[in-house]
Motif scaffolding. Structure first.
Motif, PDB file in Angstrom:
ATOM      1  N   ARG A  62      -8.131   3.317  -3.813  1.00 50.81           N
ATOM      2  CA  ARG A  62      -7.204   2.293  -4.285  1.00 50.81           C
ATOM      3  C   ARG A  62      -6.985   1.283  -3.165  1.00 50.81           C
ATOM      4  O   ARG A  62      -6.808   1.673  -2.000  1.00 50.81           O
ATOM      5  N   GLY A  63      -7.019  -0.004  -3.504  1.00 49.30           N
ATOM      6  CA  GLY A  63      -6.871  -0.987  -2.448  1.00 49.30           C
ATOM      7  C   GLY A  63      -6.638  -2.387  -2.957  1.00 49.30           C
ATOM      8  O   GLY A  63      -6.447  -2.634  -4.152  1.00 49.30           O
ATOM      9  N   VAL A  64      -6.656  -3.329  -2.012  1.00 46.36           N
ATOM     10  CA  VAL A  64      -6.420  -4.737  -2.270  1.00 46.36           C
ATOM     11  C   VAL A  64      -7.713  -5.385  -2.761  1.00 46.36           C
ATOM     12  O   VAL A  64      -8.795  -5.123  -2.227  1.00 46.36           O
ATOM     13  N   GLU A  65      -7.593  -6.205  -3.770  1.00 46.64           N
ATOM     14  CA  GLU A  65      -8.714  -7.011  -4.248  1.00 46.64           C
ATOM     15  C   GLU A  65      -8.353  -8.479  -4.116  1.00 46.64           C
ATOM     16  O   GLU A  65      -7.240  -8.889  -4.463  1.00 46.64           O
ATOM     17  N   LEU A 110      -2.149  -3.444  -5.642  1.00 48.53           N
ATOM     18  CA  LEU A 110      -3.339  -2.630  -5.405  1.00 48.53           C
ATOM     19  C   LEU A 110      -3.917  -2.170  -6.731  1.00 48.53           C
ATOM     20  O   LEU A 110      -3.198  -2.016  -7.714  1.00 48.53           O
ATOM     21  N   ALA A 111      -5.200  -1.938  -6.728  1.00 48.09           N
ATOM     22  CA  ALA A 111      -5.886  -1.511  -7.933  1.00 48.09           C
ATOM     23  C   ALA A 111      -6.840  -0.379  -7.607  1.00 48.09           C
ATOM     24  O   ALA A 111      -7.203  -0.164  -6.441  1.00 48.09           O
ATOM     25  N   ALA A 171      -7.121  -3.770   2.842  1.00 46.97           N
ATOM     26  CA  ALA A 171      -6.414  -2.488   2.870  1.00 46.97           C
ATOM     27  C   ALA A 171      -6.849  -1.578   1.725  1.00 46.97           C
ATOM     28  O   ALA A 171      -7.077  -2.022   0.599  1.00 46.97           O
ATOM     29  N   ARG A 172      -6.939  -0.299   2.064  1.00 38.09           N
ATOM     30  CA  ARG A 172      -7.334   0.707   1.083  1.00 38.09           C
ATOM     31  C   ARG A 172      -6.769   2.059   1.490  1.00 38.09           C
ATOM     32  O   ARG A 172      -6.590   2.333   2.674  1.00 38.09           O
ATOM     33  N   TRP A 173      -6.487   2.876   0.501  1.00 36.44           N
ATOM     34  CA  TRP A 173      -6.212   4.281   0.773  1.00 36.44           C
ATOM     35  C   TRP A 173      -7.006   5.114  -0.215  1.00 36.44           C
ATOM     36  O   TRP A 173      -7.356   4.650  -1.301  1.00 36.44           O
ATOM     37  N   ASN A 174      -7.348   6.308   0.207  1.00 32.19           N
ATOM     38  CA  ASN A 174      -8.119   7.210  -0.638  1.00 32.19           C
ATOM     39  C   ASN A 174      -7.271   8.388  -1.087  1.00 32.19           C
ATOM     40  O   ASN A 174      -6.579   9.010  -0.270  1.00 32.19           O
ATOM     41  N   ALA A 175      -7.329   8.682  -2.375  1.00 31.90           N
ATOM     42  CA  ALA A 175      -6.765   9.925  -2.901  1.00 31.90           C
ATOM     43  C   ALA A 175      -7.889  10.946  -2.957  1.00 31.90           C
ATOM     44  O   ALA A 175      -8.922  10.722  -3.595  1.00 31.90           O
ATOM     45  N   LEU A 220       0.827  -1.208   0.000  1.00 31.91           N
ATOM     46  CA  LEU A 220       0.000   0.000   0.000  1.00 31.91           C
ATOM     47  C   LEU A 220       0.861   1.258   0.000  1.00 31.91           C
ATOM     48  O   LEU A 220       0.589   2.211  -0.740  1.00 31.91           O
ATOM     49  N   VAL A 221       1.901   1.276   0.826  1.00 33.96           N
ATOM     50  CA  VAL A 221       2.783   2.441   0.883  1.00 33.96           C
ATOM     51  C   VAL A 221       3.470   2.657  -0.463  1.00 33.96           C
ATOM     52  O   VAL A 221       3.608   3.793  -0.942  1.00 33.96           O
ATOM     53  N   ALA A 222       3.905   1.576  -1.100  1.00 41.16           N
ATOM     54  CA  ALA A 222       4.554   1.695  -2.410  1.00 41.16           C
ATOM     55  C   ALA A 222       3.581   2.257  -3.439  1.00 41.16           C
ATOM     56  O   ALA A 222       3.952   3.110  -4.266  1.00 41.16           O
ATOM     57  N   ASP A 223       2.338   1.812  -3.391  1.00 40.88           N
ATOM     58  CA  ASP A 223       1.322   2.296  -4.318  1.00 40.88           C
ATOM     59  C   ASP A 223       1.049   3.779  -4.078  1.00 40.88           C
ATOM     60  O   ASP A 223       0.938   4.571  -5.021  1.00 40.88           O
TER      61      ASP A 223
END
Length: 303
Positions: free
Chosen positions: A278-281, A287-288, A256-260, A52-55
């Protein structure tokens, strides 16, 4: 007008380093958290957080908000290790951290326990709240709802002093034309979490926000993707947005997810806000993009 991008992640629950739990901790609430971690460590995975951090870094946001629970037991060893993790992310001025309930799980001291995180809390070099940081067209009002609680409770509290200072800060004309972003760990809206996990003085916060207004509230704690709303001045709606744990593999709460958060000033005042999730599927590496939506339209449809 140029778009300002804020990334929001929460609840990374970093793996406890050696020495994070000592023999004296068997007499504190940390013992219960230690027992619970035996199951939780199967959900909160360092490789998921690293992905997630890399994404997030690849997206190169202008600023990053982390809404708490960096640690699990709130030991000094963990809090120090969390600082090293924060240092690995980039310049402190580009990151804002709002502590969570696990960051204040047990032990003596109030907000001063977070002094080691001061560069990530605000621009004052202190560990007092609220703190206000201006970044581009955004004023970030950073709150702390993290307080020690009794066993089996994960409630939060802002307190009268913090709420009074927030009221004054939101009323400051210096921030009137900026996008006013409020950050805390506990969800402020009703029904987001159970009573034993809720923000105890949320109604007092509601009163401040209804009187002074804000453009968006970000939170963590629920480990779910949540969209809520609070009442602002003159019947306006303040959107409330939460994200799942940044280290969670697929589970009953959500991976896991993060929002832009893309904030675009309008030529004649106000802002357009778009959320890119963007998050894990499950069954997919990395991440996608999970979706994107206009924040205003989403809140209008919800209400």
């Amino acid at each position: 007008m140029s778009i300002y991008r804020i990334a929001h992640l929460s609840d990374p629950h970093l793996p406890p380093p050696p020495g994070a739990f000592g023999w004296k901790d068997v007499f504190t609430k940390r013992l219960l958290s230690r027992i619970a971690w035996r199951k939780k460590r199967k959900v909160h995975r360092p490789e998921v957080l690293a992905a997630l951090v890399a994404d997030l870094k690849a997206a190169a946001p202008d600023h990053v908000v982390i809404s708490g629970d960096l640690t699990n037991f709130a030991s000094r060893t963990e809090i120090s290790a969390a600082r090293k993790w924060l240092e690995s992310l980039g310049e402190p001025a580009n990151f804002t951290v709002s502590p969570g309930n696990h960051d204040a799980l047990a032990g003596a001291g109030g907000q001063e326990r977070f002094a080691i995180w001061a560069p990530w809390l605000g621009d004052t070099g202190e560990s007092q709240f609220p703190q206000v940081r201006v970044r581009g067209p955004v004023a970030i009002f950073n709150l702390c709802s993290a307080v020690p609680t009794a066993p089996h409770l994960a409630t939060g509290r802002l307190g009268e002093d913090q709420l009074r200072k927030l009221d004054a800060a939101l009323a400051d004309p210096a921030y009137a034309n900026l996008f006013r972003l409020v950050v805390l760990h506990h969800p402020p809206h009703e029904g987001a979490v159970s009573k034993r996990k809720a923000l105890d003085d949320r109604h007092a916060l509601h009163a401040v926000l209804e009187r002074r207004g804000a453009d968006l509230v970000l939170h963590g704690h629920a480990h779910e993707a949540l969209l809520g709303a609070l009442r602002g001045p003159n019947g306006a709606t303040i959107p409330v947005l939460g994200v799942p744990s940044a280290s969670a593999r697929p589970n009953r709460h959500g991976p896991a997810r993060w929002n832009a958060i893309e904030i675009e000033p309008r030529a004649h005042g106000g802002f357009d806000v778009r959320i890119v999730a963007r998050g894990v599927e499950a069954g997919r590496e990395g991440l996608a993009e999970l979706g994107l939506f206009s924040l205003t339209e989403a809140v209008d449809q919800r209400g």
